[in-house]
Design a protein around this motif. Structure first.
Motif, PDB file in Angstrom:
ATOM      1  N   TRP A  59      58.806  33.738  29.563  1.00  0.00           N
ATOM      2  CA  TRP A  59      58.208  34.996  29.129  1.00  0.00           C
ATOM      3  C   TRP A  59      57.682  34.988  27.697  1.00  0.00           C
ATOM      4  CZ3 TRP A  59      61.244  40.151  30.237  1.00  0.00           C
ATOM      5  CH2 TRP A  59      60.688  40.777  31.356  1.00  0.00           C
ATOM      6  N   TRP A 109      53.751  45.673  32.648  1.00  0.00           N
ATOM      7  CA  TRP A 109      53.825  44.260  33.052  1.00  0.00           C
ATOM      8  C   TRP A 109      55.275  43.774  33.099  1.00  0.00           C
ATOM      9  CZ3 TRP A 109      49.693  42.382  28.991  1.00  0.00           C
ATOM     10  CH2 TRP A 109      48.431  42.808  29.401  1.00  0.00           C
ATOM     11  N   THR A 110      56.049  44.140  32.081  1.00  0.00           N
ATOM     12  CA  THR A 110      57.441  43.705  32.004  1.00  0.00           C
ATOM     13  C   THR A 110      58.214  44.127  33.251  1.00  0.00           C
ATOM     14  OG1 THR A 110      57.507  43.711  29.590  1.00  0.00           O
ATOM     15  CG2 THR A 110      59.609  44.016  30.734  1.00  0.00           C
ATOM     16  N   GLU A 113      57.031  42.521  36.600  1.00  0.00           N
ATOM     17  CA  GLU A 113      57.498  41.144  36.727  1.00  0.00           C
ATOM     18  C   GLU A 113      58.991  41.085  37.035  1.00  0.00           C
ATOM     19  OE1 GLU A 113      56.062  39.191  33.166  1.00  0.00           O
ATOM     20  OE2 GLU A 113      53.997  39.765  33.638  1.00  0.00           O
ATOM     21  N   ARG A 116      59.187  42.065  40.820  1.00  0.00           N
ATOM     22  CA  ARG A 116      58.614  41.156  41.807  1.00  0.00           C
ATOM     23  C   ARG A 116      59.315  39.797  41.856  1.00  0.00           C
ATOM     24  NH1 ARG A 116      57.725  45.089  43.812  1.00  0.00           N
ATOM     25  NH2 ARG A 116      55.829  46.353  43.549  1.00  0.00           N
ATOM     26  N   TYR A 117      59.710  39.266  40.726  1.00  0.00           N
ATOM     27  CA  TYR A 117      60.326  37.939  40.724  1.00  0.00           C
ATOM     28  C   TYR A 117      61.848  37.973  40.885  1.00  0.00           C
ATOM     29  CZ  TYR A 117      55.855  36.022  39.173  1.00  0.00           C
ATOM     30  OH  TYR A 117      54.527  35.647  39.088  1.00  0.00           O
ATOM     31  N   THR A 415      44.423  36.014  35.681  1.00  0.00           N
ATOM     32  CA  THR A 415      45.526  36.281  34.742  1.00  0.00           C
ATOM     33  C   THR A 415      45.214  35.881  33.308  1.00  0.00           C
ATOM     34  OG1 THR A 415      46.574  34.134  35.119  1.00  0.00           O
ATOM     35  CG2 THR A 415      47.266  35.964  36.544  1.00  0.00           C
ATOM     36  N   SER A 419      51.781  31.976  31.444  1.00  0.00           N
ATOM     37  CA  SER A 419      53.101  32.236  32.020  1.00  0.00           C
ATOM     38  C   SER A 419      53.059  32.182  33.538  1.00  0.00           C
ATOM     39  CB  SER A 419      53.615  33.602  31.574  1.00  0.00           C
ATOM     40  OG  SER A 419      54.784  33.948  32.282  1.00  0.00           O
ATOM     41  N   LEU A 421      55.033  33.770  35.268  1.00  0.00           N
ATOM     42  CA  LEU A 421      55.518  35.077  35.716  1.00  0.00           C
ATOM     43  C   LEU A 421      54.460  36.167  35.581  1.00  0.00           C
ATOM     44  CD1 LEU A 421      59.164  35.148  34.251  1.00  0.00           C
ATOM     45  CD2 LEU A 421      58.369  34.271  36.453  1.00  0.00           C
ATOM     46  N   SER A 422      53.205  35.785  35.401  1.00  0.00           N
ATOM     47  CA  SER A 422      52.171  36.782  35.094  1.00  0.00           C
ATOM     48  C   SER A 422      51.407  37.283  36.313  1.00  0.00           C
ATOM     49  CB  SER A 422      51.167  36.179  34.104  1.00  0.00           C
ATOM     50  OG  SER A 422      50.477  35.100  34.703  1.00  0.00           O
ATOM     51  N   PRO A 424      51.925  39.308  38.853  1.00  0.00           N
ATOM     52  CA  PRO A 424      51.824  40.724  39.204  1.00  0.00           C
ATOM     53  C   PRO A 424      50.649  41.447  38.534  1.00  0.00           C
ATOM     54  CG  PRO A 424      54.113  40.142  38.894  1.00  0.00           C
ATOM     55  CD  PRO A 424      53.311  38.948  38.462  1.00  0.00           C
ATOM     56  N   ARG A 425      49.977  40.800  37.594  1.00  0.00           N
ATOM     57  CA  ARG A 425      48.766  41.416  37.038  1.00  0.00           C
ATOM     58  C   ARG A 425      47.705  41.600  38.113  1.00  0.00           C
ATOM     59  NH1 ARG A 425      48.023  38.666  31.007  1.00  0.00           N
ATOM     60  NH2 ARG A 425      50.189  38.922  30.389  1.00  0.00           N
TER      61      ARG A 425
END
Length: 473
Positions: A59, A109-110, A113, A116-117, A415, A419, A421-422, A424-425
């Motif tokens: 992150w 975003w935080t 993420e 979703r993850y 994106t 990252s 983990l990005s 979900p954008r």
């Protein structure tokens, strides 16, 4: 600031403000695969199949958005980019900052993420930080970047790669056949343009070695460029990119002039501003014709003013998170470049991205000047980029594109991230798109034909990109 007393903030209908928006998102957009055609992910990390290990590395390590938020919240640099603080200490400082990010896209975003993850519904803040850190890490310790990409149904990622790159890891991924996600290179040409920099001659040496050709003359230079473009194309590259952050000019020139300018620089002489612009103009046209030859998509990221805080750059190095929106004129540059290539029938499929929102309509209308029957939506004005890839920026981009062009031909979101983990954008964009179209239905601006609108949503979120980029060619 006190504790935020909320769980389940990211609901199934997050950002969806009407029945039509809900139907468009859940029935047409939600389950589509992702084509992420521009990012800065590491092919090496994907190929090595090593777990990400902890959420701080995933992150915070290279996320300039979070760095800027933490600095604005008064966090000491040692807990942002410093080497004398632990990963956990950095994460806890980020957790302290998150409640203060309300109304900043970082808050959305935080929590997207986390949901979703890691299936975490809690708001990240000091009171929940320890639990969230341990829960996320217990999952990341078992998950490789490739598995995280597959979890988000990411079909394609296009990384950003220097012309010198040996593409070793891209080849390894392609040859293994064991990856859900196709990982393709992008030819990022920036370093070819930096002829005025002290490091340019060393770069020429490195570039020449990548093609086993010693670069002494302009002809040598172009021979190497041709070889590298062919090499990238053979290894699945279908896009180029350019992103120098400064004012750009197209100057008239002759090949003989460029040969003399190149020789002058190779011999260690300094160049005038006009000579630099002439060299760059030549290179823009040369590369543009090559991209057209290979049926690549050329991308132009235009408008940042970089490294504003010299103290921070000195302490941390380049990419310190102190870039911002520039105020450079762009219309004349784009007009001259695209018009010259188009006049020679050598204009490749093109995507432009502006960082200055005041230039939204400038970019949207410029791309409309050069559309033709080669492919629907050949000239794309790209999605909200960098500081503009948030709800307000996306809505303004979608509205301006709708007014000045054809939203239905848009190739959608990316994106632009480092990252894993990005992703979900893409969900964020899809929810915003569905809500915006549904708002038009509510106001009687478009027909209430959910099936037709749903197909349009699917095209923007996935199908247009599949057809436009032609990754299977």
């Amino acid at each position: 600031m006190g504790v935020i007393n909320s769980e389940g903030f990211i609901t199934d209908n997050f950002l969806l403000q009407s029945k039509v928006a809900v139907e468009l998102y859940h029935n047409y957009a939600k389950d589509l695969p992702i084509i992420d055609y521009h990012n800065h992910l590491s092919a090496k990390k994907i190929a090595e199949k090593k777990p990400v290990k902890n959420i701080t590395k995933a992150w915070l390590k290279e996320d300039h958005y979070k760095w800027r938020g933490m600095r604005a919240n008064g966090v000491e640099e040692v807990f942002i980019t410093g080497s004398k603080s632990s990963d956990k200490e950095k994460f806890l400082k980020w957790a302290e900052t998150v409640p203060y990010t309300l109304r900043n896209p970082l808050f959305h975003w935080t929590h997207l993420e986390l949901k979703r993850y890691f299936n975490i519904d809690k708001i990240l803040q000091p009171s929940t930080a320890e639990v969230i850190y341990e829960q996320a890490n217990s999952i990341l310790e078992q998950k490789t970047p490739a598995q995280l990409l597959e979890q988000m149904k990411v079909e394609v990622v296009c990384t950003t790669d220097d012309p010198c790159d040996d593409l070793k890891y891209h080849r390894q991924i392609a040859e293994s056949g064991n990856y859900y996600t196709k990982v393709l290179p992008t030819f990022r040409s920036d370093e070819l343009f930096f002829i005025q920099k002290e490091e340019f001659l060393a770069y020429l040496d490195k570039l020449g070695k990548s093609a086993a050709i010693k670069i002494n003359t302009l002809d040598d230079f172009l021979e190497v460029i041709d070889a590298r473009i062919l090499f990238f194309n053979t290894n699945g590259c279908r896009l180029s990119d350019f992103g120098v952050g400064e004012a750009l000019k197209i100057e008239d020139h002759t090949t003989k002039e460029i040969m003399l300018i190149f020789d002058k620089r190779v011999n260690g002489e300094q160049l005038s501003a006009t000579e630099i612009d002439k060299y760059r103009s030549f290179l823009f046209f040369y590369l543009g014709k090559k991209y057209h030859q290979y049926n690549w998509v050329q991308q132009y990221h235009l408008g940042p003013i970089r490294n504003n805080n010299s103290y921070l750059v000195k302490e941390i190095g380049l990419d310190a998170g102190c870039d911002s929106i520039g105020d450079f004129p762009m219309a004349e540059f784009m007009s001259k470049l695209f018009n010259t290539l188009n006049s020679q029938n050598k204009l490749a499929k093109t995507i432009t991205y502006n960082l200055n929102p005041a230039q939204n309509e400038v970019f949207a209308t410029m791309m409309g000047n050069f559309q033709n029957a080669d492919i629907p939506g050949k000239m794309q004005w790209g999605s909200g980029w960098w500081f503009l890839d948030q709800k307000d920026g996306m809505e303004k981009q979608l509205n301006a594109l709708s007014n000045m062009g054809l939203l239905s031909r848009f190739v959608g979101m990316l994106t632009d991230s480092r990252s894993f983990l990005s992703f979900p954008r893409h969900e964020y964009f899809r929810r915003i798109l569905c809500n915006l179209i549904a708002q038009d239905v509510k106001e009687g601006l478009v027909p209430n034909d959910v099936e037709f609108l749903g197909k349009m949503v699917q095209d923007i979120c996935y199908t247009n990109a599949v057809n436009y980029f032609n990754f299977n060619a």
